[in-house]
Scaffold this motif. Sequence first.
Motif, PDB file in Angstrom:
ATOM      1  N   ALA A 108      40.361  37.051  46.186  1.00  0.00           N
ATOM      2  CA  ALA A 108      40.810  37.916  45.057  1.00  0.00           C
ATOM      3  C   ALA A 108      39.494  38.584  44.486  1.00  0.00           C
ATOM      4  O   ALA A 108      39.297  39.703  44.189  1.00  0.00           O
ATOM      5  CB  ALA A 108      41.457  37.112  43.981  1.00  0.00           C
ATOM      6  N   CYS A 109      38.291  37.712  44.393  1.00  0.00           N
ATOM      7  CA  CYS A 109      36.993  38.353  43.730  1.00  0.00           C
ATOM      8  C   CYS A 109      36.649  39.514  44.474  1.00  0.00           C
ATOM      9  O   CYS A 109      35.937  40.665  43.883  1.00  0.00           O
ATOM     10  CB  CYS A 109      36.049  37.118  43.584  1.00  0.00           C
ATOM     11  SG  CYS A 109      36.559  36.020  42.460  1.00  0.00           S
ATOM     12  N   CYS A 111      38.065  41.514  46.571  1.00  0.00           N
ATOM     13  CA  CYS A 111      38.889  42.763  46.548  1.00  0.00           C
ATOM     14  C   CYS A 111      39.134  43.312  45.027  1.00  0.00           C
ATOM     15  O   CYS A 111      39.077  44.460  45.113  1.00  0.00           O
ATOM     16  CB  CYS A 111      40.281  41.998  46.823  1.00  0.00           C
ATOM     17  SG  CYS A 111      40.772  41.588  48.409  1.00  0.00           S
ATOM     18  N   THR A 112      39.102  42.508  43.902  1.00  0.00           N
ATOM     19  CA  THR A 112      39.205  43.043  42.678  1.00  0.00           C
ATOM     20  C   THR A 112      38.528  42.561  41.573  1.00  0.00           C
ATOM     21  O   THR A 112      38.593  43.016  40.449  1.00  0.00           O
ATOM     22  CB  THR A 112      40.936  43.018  42.321  1.00  0.00           C
ATOM     23  OG1 THR A 112      40.895  41.467  42.145  1.00  0.00           O
ATOM     24  CG2 THR A 112      41.747  43.743  43.436  1.00  0.00           C
ATOM     25  N   GLN A 117      37.538  39.292  36.491  1.00  0.00           N
ATOM     26  CA  GLN A 117      37.625  40.610  36.613  1.00  0.00           C
ATOM     27  C   GLN A 117      37.130  41.329  35.006  1.00  0.00           C
ATOM     28  O   GLN A 117      36.505  42.436  35.127  1.00  0.00           O
ATOM     29  CB  GLN A 117      39.037  41.261  36.535  1.00  0.00           C
ATOM     30  CG  GLN A 117      39.358  42.645  37.026  1.00  0.00           C
ATOM     31  CD  GLN A 117      40.588  42.740  37.219  1.00  0.00           C
ATOM     32  OE1 GLN A 117      41.563  42.649  36.715  1.00  0.00           O
ATOM     33  NE2 GLN A 117      40.946  43.176  38.606  1.00  0.00           N
ATOM     34  N   ASN A 124      34.248  44.853  39.955  1.00  0.00           N
ATOM     35  CA  ASN A 124      35.960  44.803  40.238  1.00  0.00           C
ATOM     36  C   ASN A 124      36.179  45.336  41.489  1.00  0.00           C
ATOM     37  O   ASN A 124      36.841  46.416  41.855  1.00  0.00           O
ATOM     38  CB  ASN A 124      36.617  45.406  39.160  1.00  0.00           C
ATOM     39  CG  ASN A 124      36.434  44.850  37.793  1.00  0.00           C
ATOM     40  OD1 ASN A 124      36.015  43.790  37.625  1.00  0.00           O
ATOM     41  ND2 ASN A 124      36.776  45.458  36.700  1.00  0.00           N
ATOM     42  N   GLY A 125      35.695  44.571  42.638  1.00  0.00           N
ATOM     43  CA  GLY A 125      36.006  44.982  43.951  1.00  0.00           C
ATOM     44  C   GLY A 125      34.861  45.458  44.757  1.00  0.00           C
ATOM     45  O   GLY A 125      34.126  46.501  44.277  1.00  0.00           O
ATOM     46  N   ASP A 127      34.796  47.312  47.147  1.00  0.00           N
ATOM     47  CA  ASP A 127      34.787  48.644  47.678  1.00  0.00           C
ATOM     48  C   ASP A 127      34.406  49.777  46.802  1.00  0.00           C
ATOM     49  O   ASP A 127      34.260  50.900  46.885  1.00  0.00           O
ATOM     50  CB  ASP A 127      36.333  49.088  48.065  1.00  0.00           C
ATOM     51  CG  ASP A 127      37.364  48.941  46.846  1.00  0.00           C
ATOM     52  OD1 ASP A 127      36.944  48.654  45.616  1.00  0.00           O
ATOM     53  OD2 ASP A 127      38.666  48.976  47.016  1.00  0.00           O
ATOM     54  N   LYS A 128      33.722  49.177  45.605  1.00  0.00           N
ATOM     55  CA  LYS A 128      32.958  50.126  44.610  1.00  0.00           C
ATOM     56  C   LYS A 128      31.504  50.484  45.356  1.00  0.00           C
ATOM     57  O   LYS A 128      30.878  51.501  44.836  1.00  0.00           O
ATOM     58  CB  LYS A 128      32.881  49.777  43.507  1.00  0.00           C
ATOM     59  CG  LYS A 128      33.961  49.124  42.490  1.00  0.00           C
ATOM     60  CD  LYS A 128      34.572  50.474  41.867  1.00  0.00           C
ATOM     61  CE  LYS A 128      35.674  49.817  40.905  1.00  0.00           C
ATOM     62  NZ  LYS A 128      36.914  49.210  41.682  1.00  0.00           N
ATOM     63  N   TYR A 135      41.465  44.034  53.341  1.00  0.00           N
ATOM     64  CA  TYR A 135      41.526  43.219  51.947  1.00  0.00           C
ATOM     65  C   TYR A 135      42.477  41.857  52.207  1.00  0.00           C
ATOM     66  O   TYR A 135      43.524  42.016  52.638  1.00  0.00           O
ATOM     67  CB  TYR A 135      42.269  44.090  50.886  1.00  0.00           C
ATOM     68  CG  TYR A 135      41.489  45.370  50.383  1.00  0.00           C
ATOM     69  CD1 TYR A 135      40.615  45.222  49.288  1.00  0.00           C
ATOM     70  CD2 TYR A 135      41.699  46.458  51.238  1.00  0.00           C
ATOM     71  CE1 TYR A 135      40.047  46.301  49.171  1.00  0.00           C
ATOM     72  CE2 TYR A 135      41.067  47.666  50.920  1.00  0.00           C
ATOM     73  CZ  TYR A 135      40.296  47.507  49.734  1.00  0.00           C
ATOM     74  OH  TYR A 135      39.512  48.837  49.342  1.00  0.00           O
TER      75      TYR A 135
END
Length: 185
Positions: A108-109, A111-112, A117, A124-125, A127-128, A135
């Motif tokens: 989860a960490c 991913c988001t 969070q 927050n992910g 993918d930034k 995922y």
Amino acid sequence: MAIVDRIPEFTEVVGGQIVTTVLDKAFNWAQKCSLWPMTFGLACCAIEMMSTYVAHYDLDRFGVIPRATPRQADLMIVSGTVTYKMAKRVRLLYDQMPEPKYVIAMGACACTGGIFQKAYGVVNGVDKLIPVDVYLPGCPPRPEALIEGILALQRKIDKGTIRANPAFEHNQQRYPKLKWKSEEE
Ligand code: SF4
């Protein structure tokens, strides 16, 4: 057992002396069967990732063999919380990996941001920072879940075509260049 019995992408002709296929299928088959993840972990999810590498789960059977350097790795498993302090290092390691390369956001960490969070120091992910292919939810995901994530990535690679592969495009980057604060000053 003949190669054509084991690999449906190959077709046998001329009495078994010759096998034929198309370039995409041969390339995808080689790529998906030799995923080499970088040995790299960020937080508690990394413990589950390390457990997945042990003999009990036998990742070698999928061609997954951890490498100790980004220059020989084509898979980054982001296992854990990505803090702003580590963000630049994560991106640097990713940039040092050769194309074609893949990313699994494990937990989860990654991913988001997960349970952190709203913390001031947590991205927050991942993918930034880098493009994510798979995922993997959970806190933490079990080794079986990571294996399923690797298999999902193999299925994704199987559908790809080398024409869309950044490894064959000169000077192409499939992600934007990030500007770090220290570079702006
Ligand atoms: S998802 Fe859970 S187990 Fe994984 S790094 Fe975050 S807090 Fe730790």
